[in-house]
Design a protein around this motif. Structure first.
Motif, short mmCIF file in Angstrom:
data_model
loop_
_atom_site.label_atom_id
_atom_site.label_comp_id
_atom_site.label_asym_id
_atom_site.label_seq_id
_atom_site.Cartn_x
_atom_site.Cartn_y
_atom_site.Cartn_z
N VAL A 26 -55.92 5.78 7.40
CA VAL A 26 -56.61 4.49 7.47
C VAL A 26 -57.58 4.54 8.65
CG1 VAL A 26 -56.35 2.01 7.79
CG2 VAL A 26 -54.65 3.29 6.45
N PRO A 45 -64.26 -4.85 -0.67
CA PRO A 45 -63.00 -4.17 -0.98
C PRO A 45 -63.05 -3.54 -2.38
CG PRO A 45 -62.54 -6.24 0.12
CD PRO A 45 -64.03 -6.22 -0.14
N ARG A 62 -61.67 4.54 0.25
CA ARG A 62 -61.79 3.25 -0.42
C ARG A 62 -61.78 2.13 0.61
NH1 ARG A 62 -62.76 2.91 -5.87
NH2 ARG A 62 -61.14 4.50 -6.17
N THR A 64 -60.80 -1.23 2.08
CA THR A 64 -59.69 -2.17 1.89
C THR A 64 -59.97 -3.52 2.55
OG1 THR A 64 -58.59 -1.24 3.84
CG2 THR A 64 -57.96 -0.36 1.68
N GLU A 65 -60.78 -3.51 3.61
CA GLU A 65 -61.18 -4.75 4.27
C GLU A 65 -62.64 -4.64 4.66
OE1 GLU A 65 -58.67 -5.93 7.52
OE2 GLU A 65 -56.91 -4.94 6.63
N THR A 74 -59.50 3.59 3.49
CA THR A 74 -58.38 4.52 3.36
C THR A 74 -58.84 5.77 2.63
OG1 THR A 74 -56.80 2.68 3.26
CG2 THR A 74 -56.05 4.82 2.46
#
Length: 249
Positions: A26, A45, A62, A64-65, A74
């Motif tokens: 992450v 996202p 990817r 995520t936030e 991530t």
């Protein structure tokens, strides 16, 4: 039936990060990188970005936030391992800022491993902002899809460069007064190499004699015309890469 879209998308933003990357790692991005992703590229996202760490290689990650001040991604898949670049150093006389920026950008695109700025008697510039220079290299690497960043050292005086020269490394000297066939010299002296190019006003006679006196130095010609300092650095690098570098692959 519609074609399956490419993954990751070719349009995915690409960034170098200082964080070590691995499967499922992450990564929280902030500052200019977060601004670029959130405000310029408008990632959300689920979107994919490409990350490189100059150690493991290139990863698809990817989102995520996606906030205004930070973006969290991530790592999902290693796309390419860090590339192996030829053992080639560009020893370029320091030029005015905009012209040396061009040298840095193109050296990165062409595949140079290390850049050593050189101070000669006729150099107009005598200082280099290393942090800014590294930023130019990072941006160039992101644009040309390199997975290995070139390193850059602080400027060094020509006499110091010659005094401390690595005995195992060939030095191809781009002499504006003429030299041997470039392709023939490159082919005859394979292995760790460097090319030395001059400043706006060229090398003076004492410098030229000192360079030619180095046992590892090989004077070469870059053609019948007088080239600007930035042109000589770019052309010499391209010739080496095309003759004995990784363009052969």
């Amino acid at each position: 039936m519609p074609a399956t879209p490419a993954w990751p998308p070719k349009s995915a933003p690409r960034l170098f990060v200082e964080t070590a990357l691995s499967q499922d790692a992450v990564v929280a991005l902030d500052g200019p990188q977060a601004h670029y992703l959130a405000r310029v590229m408008r990632v959300a996202p689920g979107d994919v970005v490409i990350l490189c760490d100059d150690v493991t290689g290139e990863w698809a990650a990817r989102v995520t936030e996606a906030g205004k001040r930070d973006v969290v991604v991530t790592c999902e898949a290693l796309l390419r391992s860090r590339e192996q670049v030829p053992d080639f150093t560009l020893c370029a006389a320091l030029l005015k800022k905009d012209r040396f920026d061009l040298v840095l950008e193109k050296a990165c695109e062409l595949g140079v491993r290390h850049i050593q700025p050189v101070l000669t008697r006729r150099c107009v510039a005598d200082k280099l902002n290393l942090e800014r220079a590294r930023a130019v290299l990072v941006e160039a690497a992101e644009q040309c899809a390199r997975t290995a960043l070139p390193s850059i050292a602080a400027p060094v005086k020509l006499d110091v460069l010659l005094k401390e020269w690595d005995a195992a490394r060939h030095l191809f000297f781009a002499d504006e007064n003429g030299g041997d066939s470039t392709a023939a010299q490159f082919a005859a002296h394979r292995g760790p190499a460097a090319i030395l190019t001059g400043p706006e006003g060229g090398f003076d006679e004492a410098e030229r004699a000192a360079i030619r006196a180095l046992p590892q130095a090989h004077a070469i010609t870059l053609g019948p015309r007088i080239l600007r300092g930035e042109t000589a650095a770019i052309a010499g690098t391209a010739l080496w890469m095309g003759t004995v570098g990784d363009w052969q692959d």
